[in-house]
Design a protein around this motif. Structure first.
Motif, PDB file in Angstrom:
ATOM      1  N   ASN A 163       0.789  -1.372   0.163  1.00 54.64           N
ATOM      2  CA  ASN A 163      -0.094   0.191   0.111  1.00 54.64           C
ATOM      3  C   ASN A 163       0.663   1.277   0.186  1.00 54.64           C
ATOM      4  O   ASN A 163       0.451   1.956  -0.564  1.00 54.64           O
ATOM      5  N   LEU A 164       1.905   1.194   0.725  1.00 50.39           N
ATOM      6  CA  LEU A 164       2.767   2.470   0.651  1.00 50.39           C
ATOM      7  C   LEU A 164       3.503   2.526  -0.521  1.00 50.39           C
ATOM      8  O   LEU A 164       3.369   3.749  -1.176  1.00 50.39           O
ATOM      9  N   MET A 165       3.926   1.460  -1.288  1.00 47.22           N
ATOM     10  CA  MET A 165       4.362   1.724  -2.563  1.00 47.22           C
ATOM     11  C   MET A 165       3.482   2.106  -3.482  1.00 47.22           C
ATOM     12  O   MET A 165       3.736   3.135  -4.372  1.00 47.22           O
ATOM     13  N   ILE A 166       2.261   1.627  -3.625  1.00 48.91           N
ATOM     14  CA  ILE A 166       1.240   2.142  -4.467  1.00 48.91           C
ATOM     15  C   ILE A 166       1.003   3.516  -4.646  1.00 48.91           C
ATOM     16  O   ILE A 166       0.846   4.241  -5.374  1.00 48.91           O
ATOM     17  N   GLU A 167       0.923   4.048  -3.231  1.00 47.57           N
ATOM     18  CA  GLU A 167       0.369   5.370  -3.077  1.00 47.57           C
ATOM     19  C   GLU A 167       1.437   6.364  -3.398  1.00 47.57           C
ATOM     20  O   GLU A 167       1.285   7.407  -4.023  1.00 47.57           O
ATOM     21  N   ALA A 168       2.568   5.815  -2.758  1.00 41.41           N
ATOM     22  CA  ALA A 168       3.696   6.991  -3.229  1.00 41.41           C
ATOM     23  C   ALA A 168       4.060   6.854  -4.460  1.00 41.41           C
ATOM     24  O   ALA A 168       4.016   8.062  -4.900  1.00 41.41           O
ATOM     25  N   ASN A 169       4.018   5.901  -5.254  1.00 40.43           N
ATOM     26  CA  ASN A 169       4.314   6.166  -6.676  1.00 40.43           C
ATOM     27  C   ASN A 169       3.317   6.781  -7.406  1.00 40.43           C
ATOM     28  O   ASN A 169       3.489   7.500  -8.422  1.00 40.43           O
ATOM     29  N   ILE A 170       2.055   6.368  -7.115  1.00 41.77           N
ATOM     30  CA  ILE A 170       0.823   7.100  -7.864  1.00 41.77           C
ATOM     31  C   ILE A 170       0.912   8.543  -7.598  1.00 41.77           C
ATOM     32  O   ILE A 170       0.686   9.586  -8.610  1.00 41.77           O
ATOM     33  N   ILE A 171       0.798   8.972  -6.404  1.00 40.87           N
ATOM     34  CA  ILE A 171       0.770  10.161  -5.909  1.00 40.87           C
ATOM     35  C   ILE A 171       1.749  11.131  -6.709  1.00 40.87           C
ATOM     36  O   ILE A 171       1.755  12.328  -6.969  1.00 40.87           O
ATOM     37  N   ASN A 172       3.194  10.645  -6.402  1.00 36.97           N
ATOM     38  CA  ASN A 172       4.159  11.251  -6.897  1.00 36.97           C
ATOM     39  C   ASN A 172       4.187  11.426  -8.481  1.00 36.97           C
ATOM     40  O   ASN A 172       4.439  12.611  -8.970  1.00 36.97           O
ATOM     41  N   ALA A 173       3.841  10.486  -9.045  1.00 36.29           N
ATOM     42  CA  ALA A 173       3.689  10.612 -10.795  1.00 36.29           C
ATOM     43  C   ALA A 173       2.580  11.372 -10.921  1.00 36.29           C
ATOM     44  O   ALA A 173       2.802  12.435 -11.999  1.00 36.29           O
ATOM     45  N   ALA A 174       1.399  11.637 -10.211  1.00 36.51           N
ATOM     46  CA  ALA A 174       0.421  12.580 -10.201  1.00 36.51           C
ATOM     47  C   ALA A 174       0.949  13.915 -10.308  1.00 36.51           C
ATOM     48  O   ALA A 174       0.796  14.823 -11.362  1.00 36.51           O
TER      49      ALA A 174
END
Ligand code: GFB
Length: 316
Positions: A84-95
């Motif tokens: 969950n940390l990886m999914i959130e961090a990756n998507i939020i940063n890419a957004a």
């Protein structure tokens, strides 16, 4: 959001993401973007960046997550926190990096302290100890809320967060080891009816109270907020629920009645109860002008029908 805006639904095959996709399609949104797990691994930062760089979605529904019921959460805490940390961090940063106009992050009501006053207001976040059975998941979801907050603060992004109560409905996970209570009980009562079993075993004492929201109402609330509000209107995040709860014992009786099972209910007290109560205060949501439409009984009847029509080829 315009009807042809480019909208990415992360987790479009899950219960919530698939409901968001159905709802957007029914409202006439035509430019929906999604990828299966094998096409795009959301825990891989490089893959996520490459996807955002080439597609540049304008709006993002972050409904991808590793989820499960009380037993799955307490058995696989490392996977729950890491994925969950990886999914959130990756998507939020890419957004942020690729200039998404708005993002909606889906959290969970388990972010609140185990003994928070009821009903739980958004301000109770980080005011006490978390419930042990789902601490790993809750910490990851709290990190997601704060990622959104701090990206907004530092970079001026428009990333909102919503905290749904316990959700249920079509495309739920009916695997008895990993599911939440609602699909587990629908399946247990149904199988006991079909096999003429004298009793159905419910985990824990039956006294914990839970609030349930149908996933179609959840999807409707998410789209309503994306269409009508910005982060600045939400005072960091918004609870999404019905404002009503019932005990697991009462829930079991209702499901037993809907399924038409005539045997007994017994309680396995060796299994955990989890948090005693987690009722959301939904005044902020009501103040923004949204209320659910599907009653608990209607929702369970619909879900049972869906289970009967689909369970042979689903995850159970
Ligand atoms: O839905 P559930 O697994 O999760 O369990 P939580 C809710 C309550 O139902 C607990 C009881 O008190 C369970 O002991 N229960 C009774 C059962 N019979 C069953 C059964 O057959 N299966 C299951 N699963 N429960 C989850 C968190 O907490 O809620 C997640 O672990 C997430 O992190 C989710 O936040 C919404 O409501 O306790």
């Amino acid at each position: 959001m315009l009807k042809n805006s480019k909208i990415y639904i992360a987790g479009h095959r899950g219960m919530v993401g698939s409901a968001i996709k159905r709802n957007l399609e029914s409202r006439g949104y035509t430019n929906l973007l999604h990828r299966t797990h094998s096409e795009l691994d959301l825990t891989d930062q490089w893959q996520v960046n490459e996807f955002f760089e080439s597609e540049k979605p304008e709006f993002v529904f972050l409904a991808a997550a590793k989820v499960g019921g009380i037993l799955a959460n307490s058995t696989y805490p490392a996977q729950f926190i890491y994925e969950n940390l990886m999914i959130e961090a990756n998507i939020i940063n890419a957004a942020y990096k690729y200039n998404a106009k708005k993002l909606l992050f889906l959290g969970s009501s388990c972010i609140y302290p185990k003994f928070a006053p009821q009903p739980m207001k958004e301000e109770y976040l980080l005011t006490g100890e978390l419930e042990g059975t789902n601490e790993a998941y809750a910490i990851a979801k709290i990190a997601g809320i704060r990622l959104c907050k701090h990206y907004n603060q530092q970079y001026g992004t428009n990333f909102m967060s919503v905290m749904p109560t316990n959700l249920y409905g079509q495309n739920d996970n009916f695997n008895l080891e990993t599911s939440h209570v609602m699909p587990a009980l629908i399946r247990k009562f149904h199988e006991a009816k079909i096999n003429a079993k004298p009793e159905v075993v419910i985990w824990g004492t039956g006294s914990p109270k839970r609030e349930f929201l149908h996933v179609d109402d959840m999807a409707d609330a998410c789209i309503y907020l994306m269409e009508n509000y910005d982060y600045s209107d939400t005072a960091e995040f918004v609870n999404i629920g019905t404002g009503k709860d019932l005990s697991i014992k009462e829930l079991a009786k209702m499901i037993k009645d809907i399924v038409g099972y005539k045997g007994e209910i017994v309680y396995d007290r060796t299994k955990p109860d989890g948090t005693p109560r987690k009722l959301l205060d939904v005044s902020r949501l009501h103040g923004l002008g949204w209320r659910g439409k599907i009653t608990l009984r209607e929702g369970i009847e619909q879900t049972y029908k869906w289970y009967l029509d689909n369970h042979k080829d689903k995850r159970s």
